[in-house]
Design a protein around this motif. Structure first.
Motif, mmCIF file in Angstrom:
data_model
loop_
_atom_site.group_PDB
_atom_site.id
_atom_site.type_symbol
_atom_site.label_atom_id
_atom_site.label_comp_id
_atom_site.label_asym_id
_atom_site.label_seq_id
_atom_site.Cartn_x
_atom_site.Cartn_y
_atom_site.Cartn_z
ATOM 1 N N SER A 77 0.795 -1.234 0.000
ATOM 2 C CA SER A 77 0.000 0.000 0.000
ATOM 3 C C SER A 77 0.822 1.276 0.000
ATOM 4 O O SER A 77 0.378 2.317 -0.472
ATOM 5 N N GLY A 78 2.032 1.214 0.563
ATOM 6 C CA GLY A 78 2.773 2.432 0.862
ATOM 7 C C GLY A 78 2.317 2.967 2.207
ATOM 8 O O GLY A 78 1.414 2.411 2.850
ATOM 9 N N PRO A 79 2.911 4.053 2.697
ATOM 10 C CA PRO A 79 2.531 4.605 4.008
ATOM 11 C C PRO A 79 1.033 4.893 4.098
ATOM 12 O O PRO A 79 0.434 5.425 3.159
ATOM 13 N N LEU A 80 0.453 4.541 5.240
ATOM 14 C CA LEU A 80 -1.000 4.632 5.428
ATOM 15 C C LEU A 80 -1.385 5.923 6.134
ATOM 16 O O LEU A 80 -0.701 6.371 7.053
ATOM 17 N N ASP A 81 -2.523 6.488 5.709
ATOM 18 C CA ASP A 81 -3.029 7.712 6.338
ATOM 19 C C ASP A 81 -3.768 7.416 7.642
ATOM 20 O O ASP A 81 -3.874 8.291 8.502
ATOM 21 N N PHE A 82 -4.283 6.209 7.771
ATOM 22 C CA PHE A 82 -4.975 5.850 9.020
ATOM 23 C C PHE A 82 -5.001 4.338 9.183
ATOM 24 O O PHE A 82 -4.939 3.583 8.209
ATOM 25 N N VAL A 83 -5.086 3.912 10.444
ATOM 26 C CA VAL A 83 -5.244 2.498 10.799
ATOM 27 C C VAL A 83 -6.271 2.422 11.916
ATOM 28 O O VAL A 83 -6.199 3.174 12.894
ATOM 29 N N LEU A 84 -7.219 1.517 11.771
ATOM 30 C CA LEU A 84 -8.219 1.258 12.809
ATOM 31 C C LEU A 84 -8.151 -0.203 13.211
ATOM 32 O O LEU A 84 -8.058 -1.085 12.347
ATOM 33 N N ALA A 85 -8.183 -0.477 14.504
ATOM 34 C CA ALA A 85 -8.209 -1.855 14.999
ATOM 35 C C ALA A 85 -9.233 -1.968 16.121
ATOM 36 O O ALA A 85 -9.153 -1.243 17.111
ATOM 37 N N ASP A 86 -10.197 -2.854 15.944
ATOM 38 C CA ASP A 86 -11.201 -3.159 16.966
ATOM 39 C C ASP A 86 -10.867 -4.537 17.515
ATOM 40 O O ASP A 86 -11.030 -5.540 16.823
ATOM 41 N N LEU A 87 -10.382 -4.592 18.744
ATOM 42 C CA LEU A 87 -9.856 -5.835 19.299
ATOM 43 C C LEU A 87 -10.938 -6.765 19.852
ATOM 44 O O LEU A 87 -10.631 -7.850 20.338
ATOM 45 N N GLY A 88 -12.186 -6.355 19.779
ATOM 46 C CA GLY A 88 -13.265 -7.192 20.292
ATOM 47 C C GLY A 88 -13.615 -8.333 19.348
ATOM 48 O O GLY A 88 -13.350 -8.269 18.154
ATOM 49 N N VAL A 89 -14.200 -9.386 19.902
ATOM 50 C CA VAL A 89 -14.732 -10.474 19.081
ATOM 51 C C VAL A 89 -15.987 -9.965 18.392
ATOM 52 O O VAL A 89 -16.821 -9.309 19.013
ATOM 53 N N SER A 90 -16.130 -10.236 17.112
ATOM 54 C CA SER A 90 -17.262 -9.698 16.367
ATOM 55 C C SER A 90 -18.551 -10.425 16.736
ATOM 56 O O SER A 90 -18.543 -11.584 17.157
#
Length: 286
Positions: A77-90
């Protein structure tokens, strides 16, 4: 997150795709979202669901992989403008009794996020020592009755009883806590069951180890000014996120981090009770 059209970003925990859908709405036209997940059962369903909403491979690249490999995404991708991580079980994992996450419906005691990899929780309970089981319940879940519950589980195993289903384990926990006053017993047993299942899930999936690798690699994949937000649902996760963010802001890799976690409002909790324990922390790349 301040997502804008034309940006590139990552949803590190795709799940059902709810977060990805909102991110895609913000970054189109001209942007691109990458998404990762290890769940081989739900991932193709989410991919199809988002494609049917108009978000195909031209704007969305989904990879079946653990989010600890975000450096591999950045190569593409190259450098990312944003990253989101939701660590909960879906929710779809919780609501599928075959996955072993539910305490309401009987099912195999599995708890793997990727059912095609590793060993289920039932296999763990066949071999684990008493001392290690107590440690898991304390470290992974802050369980106040860890020692009593661990002893009960090991005693069942020593008596030749295999613990293979979710309700079987839940019943053992309930029996173990029968010494409590009747008016408190039901609520305490429910919460202890949730914590013990969480502790086993974290161990089965090596969730803390994976999170540590992810946090270590994060600054290296973000563009200058890039933003990251992480939702955690357990004190052990939140401590790791907080420690990592504070360490990297001291080193000058992040220019700003959340002073305190953002918690759900009463309205959010009312509309989505599973959000009750959520904490969100954010950081901005220098």
């Amino acid at each position: 997150m301040q997502v804008k059209p034309g940006q590139k970003g990552l949803d590190a925990t795709l799940g059902y795709g709810g977060h990805s859908l909102e991110l895609l709405k913000k970054l189109t036209p001209g942007g691109h979202l990458y998404a990762t997940d290890v769940d081989a059962i739900e991932l193709p369903k989410t991919k199809e669901r988002l494609a049917n909403l108009g978000y195909g491979e031209e704007v969305l690249s989904i990879r079946k992989m653990n989010f600890s490999g975000i450096d591999q995404i950045e190569i593409e991708s190259g450098p990312l403008d944003f990253v989101l991580a939701d660590l909960g079980v879906s929710s779809m994992q919780i609501d599928n009794p075959d996955r072993g996450f539910s305490l309401k419906i009987d099912g195999p005691l599995d708890l793997r996020l990727n059912p095609s990899s590793g060993k289920p929780a039932s296999a763990l309970l066949k071999k684990i020592t008493l001392e290690r089981l107590i440690e898991l319940f304390v470290v992974n879940a802050d369980e106040p009755h860890a020692e009593k519950i661990a002893h009960a589980i090991i005693n069942k195993r020593n008596a030749g009883i295999e613990i293979t289903t979710t309700l079987q384990l839940k019943e053992i926990i309930k029996e173990t806590l029968s010494f409590l006053p009747a008016d408190a017993r039901v609520d305490v047993a429910k919460k202890s069951s949730q914590r013990c299942f969480q502790a086993l899930r974290i161990e089965v999936n090596n969730e803390f180890g994976v999170l540590d690798k992810f946090l270590e690699k994060l600054p290296g994949v973000l563009a200058p000014g890039g933003r990251v937000a992480i939702l955690s649902f357990h004190s052990g996760e939140d401590r790791r996120v907080k420690k990592s963010f504070q360490e990297f802001v001291r080193l000058g890799l992040y220019k700003e981090v959340a002073p305190e976690p953002i918690r759900p409002t009463p309205d959010e909790i009312f509309s989505n009770p599973r959000a009750r324990s959520a904490k969100m922390r954010w950081a901005i790349k220098a």
